[in-house]
Design a protein around this motif. Structure first.
Motif, PDB file in Angstrom:
ATOM      1  N   ALA A  43       0.815  -1.210   0.000  1.00  8.51           N
ATOM      2  CA  ALA A  43       0.000   0.000   0.000  1.00  8.51           C
ATOM      3  C   ALA A  43       0.850   1.262   0.000  1.00  8.51           C
ATOM      4  CB  ALA A  43      -0.927   0.003   1.208  1.00  8.51           C
ATOM      5  N   LEU A  44       2.043   1.203   0.554  1.00  6.52           N
ATOM      6  CA  LEU A  44       2.920   2.362   0.534  1.00  6.52           C
ATOM      7  C   LEU A  44       3.569   2.570  -0.832  1.00  6.52           C
ATOM      8  CD1 LEU A  44       4.656   2.044   4.017  1.00  6.52           C
ATOM      9  CD2 LEU A  44       2.852   3.647   3.329  1.00  6.52           C
ATOM     10  N   ARG A  45       3.422   1.594  -1.729  1.00  8.28           N
ATOM     11  CA  ARG A  45       4.053   1.676  -3.039  1.00  8.28           C
ATOM     12  C   ARG A  45       3.075   1.850  -4.186  1.00  8.28           C
ATOM     13  NH1 ARG A  45       7.427  -0.083   0.253  1.00  8.28           N
ATOM     14  NH2 ARG A  45       9.633  -0.298  -0.083  1.00  8.28           N
ATOM     15  N   VAL A  46       1.787   1.656  -3.951  1.00  9.35           N
ATOM     16  CA  VAL A  46       0.796   1.731  -5.031  1.00  9.35           C
ATOM     17  C   VAL A  46      -0.267   2.768  -4.678  1.00  9.35           C
ATOM     18  CG1 VAL A  46       1.190  -0.657  -5.777  1.00  9.35           C
ATOM     19  CG2 VAL A  46      -0.562  -0.176  -4.080  1.00  9.35           C
ATOM     20  N   THR A  77      -9.507  -4.547   3.383  1.00  9.22           N
ATOM     21  CA  THR A  77      -9.856  -3.513   2.402  1.00  9.22           C
ATOM     22  C   THR A  77      -9.760  -2.133   3.032  1.00  9.22           C
ATOM     23  OG1 THR A  77     -11.346  -5.022   1.243  1.00  9.22           O
ATOM     24  CG2 THR A  77     -11.643  -2.678   0.832  1.00  9.22           C
ATOM     25  N   ILE A  78     -10.306  -1.981   4.225  1.00  6.30           N
ATOM     26  CA  ILE A  78     -10.224  -0.702   4.931  1.00  6.30           C
ATOM     27  C   ILE A  78      -8.766  -0.347   5.214  1.00  6.30           C
ATOM     28  CG2 ILE A  78     -10.743   0.448   7.123  1.00  6.30           C
ATOM     29  CD1 ILE A  78     -13.396  -1.166   7.124  1.00  6.30           C
ATOM     30  N   THR A  79      -7.985  -1.321   5.651  1.00  2.11           N
ATOM     31  CA  THR A  79      -6.577  -1.083   5.951  1.00  2.11           C
ATOM     32  C   THR A  79      -5.807  -0.681   4.694  1.00  2.11           C
ATOM     33  OG1 THR A  79      -6.688  -2.693   7.754  1.00  2.11           O
ATOM     34  CG2 THR A  79      -4.502  -2.098   6.955  1.00  2.11           C
ATOM     35  N   GLY A  80      -6.026  -1.401   3.594  1.00  2.20           N
ATOM     36  CA  GLY A  80      -5.358  -1.054   2.335  1.00  2.20           C
ATOM     37  C   GLY A  80      -5.738   0.327   1.850  1.00  2.20           C
ATOM     38  N   PHE A  81      -7.013   0.674   1.978  1.00  2.00           N
ATOM     39  CA  PHE A  81      -7.479   2.001   1.565  1.00  2.00           C
ATOM     40  C   PHE A  81      -6.816   3.094   2.395  1.00  2.00           C
ATOM     41  CE2 PHE A  81     -10.388   5.588   1.957  1.00  2.00           C
ATOM     42  CZ  PHE A  81     -10.573   5.920   0.627  1.00  2.00           C
ATOM     43  N   LEU A  82      -6.798   2.913   3.719  1.00  2.00           N
ATOM     44  CA  LEU A  82      -6.218   3.937   4.591  1.00  2.00           C
ATOM     45  C   LEU A  82      -4.707   4.077   4.368  1.00  2.00           C
ATOM     46  CD1 LEU A  82      -8.167   3.301   7.902  1.00  2.00           C
ATOM     47  CD2 LEU A  82      -8.470   5.175   6.275  1.00  2.00           C
ATOM     48  N   LEU A  83      -4.008   2.954   4.237  1.00  2.00           N
ATOM     49  CA  LEU A  83      -2.560   3.028   4.009  1.00  2.00           C
ATOM     50  C   LEU A  83      -2.231   3.552   2.621  1.00  2.00           C
ATOM     51  CD1 LEU A  83      -1.270  -0.210   5.718  1.00  2.00           C
ATOM     52  CD2 LEU A  83      -0.854   2.132   6.415  1.00  2.00           C
ATOM     53  N   GLY A  84      -3.072   3.231   1.638  1.00  2.00           N
ATOM     54  CA  GLY A  84      -2.858   3.759   0.296  1.00  2.00           C
ATOM     55  C   GLY A  84      -3.102   5.247   0.214  1.00  2.00           C
ATOM     56  N   SER A  85      -3.823   5.792   1.188  1.00  2.00           N
ATOM     57  CA  SER A  85      -4.105   7.226   1.226  1.00  2.00           C
ATOM     58  C   SER A  85      -2.939   8.039   1.775  1.00  2.00           C
ATOM     59  CB  SER A  85      -5.339   7.490   2.086  1.00  2.00           C
ATOM     60  OG  SER A  85      -6.460   6.843   1.546  1.00  2.00           O
ATOM     61  N   VAL A  86      -1.974   7.370   2.368  1.00  2.00           N
ATOM     62  CA  VAL A  86      -0.814   8.069   2.927  1.00  2.00           C
ATOM     63  C   VAL A  86      -0.020   8.671   1.775  1.00  2.00           C
ATOM     64  CG1 VAL A  86       1.358   7.773   4.175  1.00  2.00           C
ATOM     65  CG2 VAL A  86      -0.689   6.553   4.911  1.00  2.00           C
ATOM     66  N   THR A  87       0.215   9.961   1.852  1.00  2.00           N
ATOM     67  CA  THR A  87       0.970  10.620   0.794  1.00  2.00           C
ATOM     68  C   THR A  87       2.450  10.531   1.100  1.00  2.00           C
ATOM     69  OG1 THR A  87       0.737  12.734   1.912  1.00  2.00           O
ATOM     70  CG2 THR A  87      -0.870  12.219   0.208  1.00  2.00           C
ATOM     71  N   ASP A  90       7.280  11.490  -4.396  1.00  2.00           N
ATOM     72  CA  ASP A  90       6.933  11.023  -5.739  1.00  2.00           C
ATOM     73  C   ASP A  90       7.504   9.641  -6.031  1.00  2.00           C
ATOM     74  OD1 ASP A  90       5.515  13.306  -6.278  1.00  2.00           O
ATOM     75  OD2 ASP A  90       7.258  14.365  -7.101  1.00  2.00           O
ATOM     76  N   ASP A  91       8.641   9.323  -5.458  1.00  2.00           N
ATOM     77  CA  ASP A  91       9.273   8.030  -5.680  1.00  2.00           C
ATOM     78  C   ASP A  91       8.889   7.082  -4.543  1.00  2.00           C
ATOM     79  OD1 ASP A  91      10.771   5.996  -6.716  1.00  2.00           O
ATOM     80  OD2 ASP A  91      12.691   6.824  -6.087  1.00  2.00           O
ATOM     81  N   ARG A  92       7.760   6.399  -4.687  1.00  2.00           N
ATOM     82  CA  ARG A  92       7.259   5.530  -3.632  1.00  2.00           C
ATOM     83  C   ARG A  92       8.133   4.292  -3.432  1.00  2.00           C
ATOM     84  NH1 ARG A  92       1.392   5.091  -2.346  1.00  2.00           N
ATOM     85  NH2 ARG A  92       0.699   7.220  -2.261  1.00  2.00           N
TER      86      ARG A  92
END
Length: 160
Positions: A43-46, A77-87, A90-92
């Motif tokens: 999630a931190l990369r996508v 799903t909730i966890t992936g959504f919340l972690l994917g929201s972390v900004t 630019d280079d994840r």
């Protein structure tokens, strides 16, 4: 092999390892959740959408394995959504996680994840007991954080 194929194979392997091996390595009823750690790393990369879909797929696979229909899929799903929201920058892919960050992040992440899972399991079974809190919530959170620290500590580092 594309990165998507690689991620799918790693995720499937970790679900299988979680189901076959890691559930038997419990300490006082607490077991680690390496699938959650993989989801956090992914999630931190996508993007947020990909992280939520990955969380659903991984959770659904765990629901099939454990027979907890919908519980893992919803929580992951909730966890992936919340972690994917972390900004992030630019280079994840360049995110370098230190062992102390892995422990604290893994512990807080699993506290949130397992807390929601414990609430859903308690509501489904219409029960509450100390095992859910002590082993599944706190114990598994600590165990998973220790595994996260070991993985980061043993992983090869790209210092760029």
């Amino acid at each position: 092999m594309t990165s998507t194929t690689r991620y799918i194979l790693i995720g499937a392997g970790l679900v299988l390892a979680q189901w076959v091996v890691l559930q038997h390595l419990g300490i006082w009823g607490a077991t680690p959740d390496v699938v959650l750690l993989f989801l956090a790393w992914l999630a931190l990369r996508v993007s947020r959408r990909t992280a939520a879909l990955s969380g659903f797929a991984l959770g659904f696979a765990l629901d099939i394995a454990y027979g907890t229909w919908g519980m893992h899929a919803l929580v992951k799903t909730i966890t992936g959504f919340l972690l994917g929201s972390v900004t992030l920058s630019d280079d994840r892919d360049a995110v370098l996680i230190q062992p102390n960050q892995a422990f604290l992040g893994g512990f807080l992440l699993t506290l949130m994840h397992n807390g929601l899972l414990v609430i859903l399991l308690a509501l489904q079974a219409q029960t509450s007991n100390t095992f859910l809190v002590n082993a599944l919530w706190l114990g598994s959170s600590l165990y998973t954080a220790v595994i996260a620290t070991l993985v980061v500590w043993l992983a090869p580092r790209d210092t760029r």
